[in-house]
Design a protein around this motif. Structure first.
Motif, short mmCIF file in Angstrom:
data_model
loop_
_atom_site.label_atom_id
_atom_site.label_comp_id
_atom_site.label_asym_id
_atom_site.label_seq_id
_atom_site.Cartn_x
_atom_site.Cartn_y
_atom_site.Cartn_z
N ILE A 82 41.76 1.57 53.20
CA ILE A 82 41.79 0.34 52.42
C ILE A 82 42.00 -0.83 53.38
N VAL A 83 41.21 -1.88 53.21
CA VAL A 83 41.22 -3.01 54.14
C VAL A 83 41.27 -4.32 53.35
N ASN A 84 42.07 -5.27 53.83
CA ASN A 84 42.02 -6.63 53.26
C ASN A 84 41.75 -7.64 54.36
N SER A 85 41.10 -8.72 54.01
CA SER A 85 40.93 -9.84 54.92
C SER A 85 41.81 -10.99 54.44
N ALA A 86 41.73 -12.12 55.14
CA ALA A 86 42.46 -13.36 54.83
C ALA A 86 43.90 -13.36 55.34
N CYS A 87 44.55 -12.21 55.39
CA CYS A 87 45.94 -12.13 55.85
C CYS A 87 46.10 -10.92 56.75
N ALA A 88 46.63 -11.13 57.97
CA ALA A 88 46.75 -10.04 58.93
C ALA A 88 47.96 -9.15 58.66
N ASN A 89 48.90 -9.61 57.87
CA ASN A 89 50.16 -8.89 57.66
C ASN A 89 50.76 -8.50 59.01
N ALA A 90 50.81 -9.47 59.92
CA ALA A 90 51.38 -9.27 61.26
C ALA A 90 52.56 -10.20 61.46
N CYS A 91 53.58 -9.72 62.16
CA CYS A 91 54.82 -10.49 62.39
C CYS A 91 55.46 -10.85 61.05
N THR A 92 55.49 -9.87 60.16
CA THR A 92 56.02 -10.09 58.80
C THR A 92 57.23 -9.19 58.52
N GLY A 93 57.76 -8.55 59.55
CA GLY A 93 59.01 -7.81 59.42
C GLY A 93 58.96 -6.63 58.45
N GLU A 94 60.12 -6.32 57.90
CA GLU A 94 60.25 -5.17 57.02
C GLU A 94 59.45 -5.36 55.73
N ARG A 95 59.40 -6.59 55.24
CA ARG A 95 58.62 -6.84 54.02
C ARG A 95 57.14 -6.51 54.26
N GLY A 96 56.62 -6.93 55.41
CA GLY A 96 55.23 -6.66 55.72
C GLY A 96 54.95 -5.18 55.83
N LEU A 97 55.89 -4.43 56.43
CA LEU A 97 55.71 -2.99 56.56
C LEU A 97 55.70 -2.32 55.19
N GLN A 98 56.59 -2.73 54.33
CA GLN A 98 56.64 -2.15 52.98
C GLN A 98 55.38 -2.52 52.18
N ASP A 99 54.87 -3.72 52.40
CA ASP A 99 53.62 -4.11 51.72
C ASP A 99 52.45 -3.22 52.17
N ALA A 100 52.42 -2.90 53.46
CA ALA A 100 51.36 -2.03 53.96
C ALA A 100 51.48 -0.63 53.37
N TYR A 101 52.71 -0.14 53.29
CA TYR A 101 52.92 1.17 52.64
C TYR A 101 52.55 1.11 51.17
N SER A 102 52.79 -0.03 50.53
CA SER A 102 52.42 -0.19 49.12
C SER A 102 50.90 -0.14 48.95
N MET A 103 50.18 -0.77 49.89
CA MET A 103 48.71 -0.70 49.85
C MET A 103 48.24 0.75 49.95
N ARG A 104 48.90 1.51 50.80
CA ARG A 104 48.55 2.93 50.95
C ARG A 104 48.81 3.71 49.66
N LYS A 105 49.97 3.47 49.06
CA LYS A 105 50.31 4.20 47.83
C LYS A 105 49.40 3.81 46.67
N LEU A 106 49.13 2.52 46.53
CA LEU A 106 48.25 2.08 45.44
C LEU A 106 46.86 2.72 45.56
N THR A 107 46.37 2.81 46.78
CA THR A 107 45.05 3.42 46.99
C THR A 107 45.09 4.92 46.74
N ALA A 108 46.14 5.57 47.22
CA ALA A 108 46.29 7.01 46.99
C ALA A 108 46.37 7.32 45.50
N ASP A 109 47.12 6.51 44.77
CA ASP A 109 47.25 6.74 43.32
C ASP A 109 45.90 6.53 42.62
#
Length: 410
Positions: A82-109
């Motif tokens: 799963i890929v998104n553009s417009a936002c790199a989700n880089a240098c976003t700390g723990e919130r950014g990491l959890q958002d990336a894991y959320s993208m993974r879970k949403l796609t898996a579901d």
């Protein structure tokens, strides 16, 4: 110069894409991360696919890369990305990491997969948080299929400042079976791999172990994606990901397989094709520059020199201005950090010899200027120092590069 192996019989498929290999699907959707263009993309394989990836060497690796590394390390297989553009989700700390894991879970579901069968990638502005409500809605809404329109939906969704979609497809025979490899990529600025604001996704229906695929990708990356440069900057999000699902029906590939070299040639051609498309689409670029070096002490030395030349701002601006200033090329060779014989260097610009055994040659400035007005420029260097060969690709440096990057966020 590297040549296409006659034995491998690698053939280019015009119009092919990531959905050309058996068992792969793709799609894109407009989730509202950008004003109007599609901004969330998906690749899906019918079965778990052996997977391997290479990542940016920038120390500030973005959150999606960490999630993808975790997924691949789990079993060496993926079934979706799963890929998104417009936002790199880089240098976003723990919130950014959890958002990336959320993208993974949403796609898996959505696809009824194990979470670790999903890879995540993002590209765009650094230091901003993902709009997760919109991404979640986009993942829910995204449709995928095997048509050209589906492939282009994915190809569009991953773009940022790119001016065009980038795709590639090649075939070869392995164990008498037709094996197809397709690819899509994005990138036009901050390109100086080991990698750089560059995402590459390659699908293949060959059967190969994750370990062998990892070795193949590492080998080929050094001759393709790591040999392009636009502006000398590396990004936080670069990644090239390869998925091979085995649907072609060949015996599992490994280094001792009789068709191993054919597979490497297939992967090299696909990767180099995508890499050159990225280089040609450099921000503000008007020309693709290809540098071929031979006669170096080693292949690694040849690649270093080729990349030094194509990465030189002085060379790039001369090419933009159609100025046949070969002195800038010799200067780049001399600062590449590898040993050469300064008395045996040949330089050609297209078919025009500028330097022979390090002695300047008389040439027509008018003819050279006319050649430099083409949209593809070839620089040939023969060091006459060894047997090493290598290539690199880049682009010219224009006024528009400054305009684009001076207002990237606005």
């Amino acid at each position: 110069m590297e040549a296409l192996s006659e034995v491998s019989q690698v053939k280019k498929v015009n119009g092919g894409s990531v959905v050309s290999p058996k068992g792969f699907y793709a799609g894109g959707v407009h989730a509202g991360l950008r004003y109007s263009r599609k901004d969330v993309g998906l690749i899906y394989s019918e079965v778990p696919a052996s997977s391997a990836a290479v990542y940016t060497l920038n120390q500030f690796q973005a959150a999606p890369l960490k999630v993808t590394q975790h997924s691949i390390q789990e079993k060496g297989k993926l079934q979706a990305v799963i890929v998104n553009s417009a936002c790199a989700n880089a240098c976003t700390g723990e919130r950014g990491l959890q958002d990336a894991y959320s993208m993974r879970k949403l796609t898996a579901d959505k696809l009824n997969l194990e979470e670790t069968f999903v890879a995540v990638a993002s590209t765009g502005v650094i230091g901003e948080y993902l709009q997760m409500d919109r991404i979640a809605a986009g993942i829910t809404d995204i449709q995928f299929g095997q048509t050209q329109e589906d492939a282009e939906g994915f190809q569009t969704a991953i773009l940022t400042t790119d001016t065009c979609m980038k795709s590639s497809c090649y075939t070869t025979e392995i164990d008498g079976m037709l094996v197809t490899m397709g690819g899509a990529a994005k990138g036009s600025g901050m390109i100086h791999p080991n990698m750089a604001t560059m995402l590459g996704f390659i699908t293949c229906d060959a059967a190969i172990s994750p370990e062998s695929l990892k070795k193949a990708l590492k080998s080929v990356t050094d001759k393709s994606f790591n040999q392009i440069t636009v502006d000398g900057d590396t990004s936080t999000n670069d990644m090239v990901l390869v998925m091979a699902n085995g649907k072609a029906g060949n015996e599992e590939l490994h280094e001792g397989h009789k068709d191993w070299e054919a597979f490497l040639e297939l992967l090299k051609n696909t990767s180099q094709d995508l890499a050159k498309q990225i280089a040609r689409d450099g921000e503000g670029a008007t020309k693709l520059i290809e540098v071929s070096v031979k006669g170096a002490a080693s292949n690694d030395d040849a690649r270093k020199i080729a990349k030094q030349i194509v990465g030189s701002n002085l060379v790039k601006t001369a090419i933009f201005g159609a100025d046949a200033n070969w002195g800038r090329i010799i200067g780049a060779i001399g600062q590449a950090g590898v040993e050469v014989n300064v008395d045996t260097v040949d330089i050609k610009l297209g078919e025009t010899t500028m330097l022979l055994n390090s002695v300047p040659q008389v040439f027509s400035e008018d003819d050279a200027k006319k050649y430099l007005e083409n949209d593809t420029i070839h620089i040939f260097v023969d060091l006459q120092f060894g047997d090493g060969e290598g290539k690199a690709w880049g682009c010219d440096l224009s006024y528009d590069y400054v305009k684009i990057n001076a207002s990237y966020r606005t």
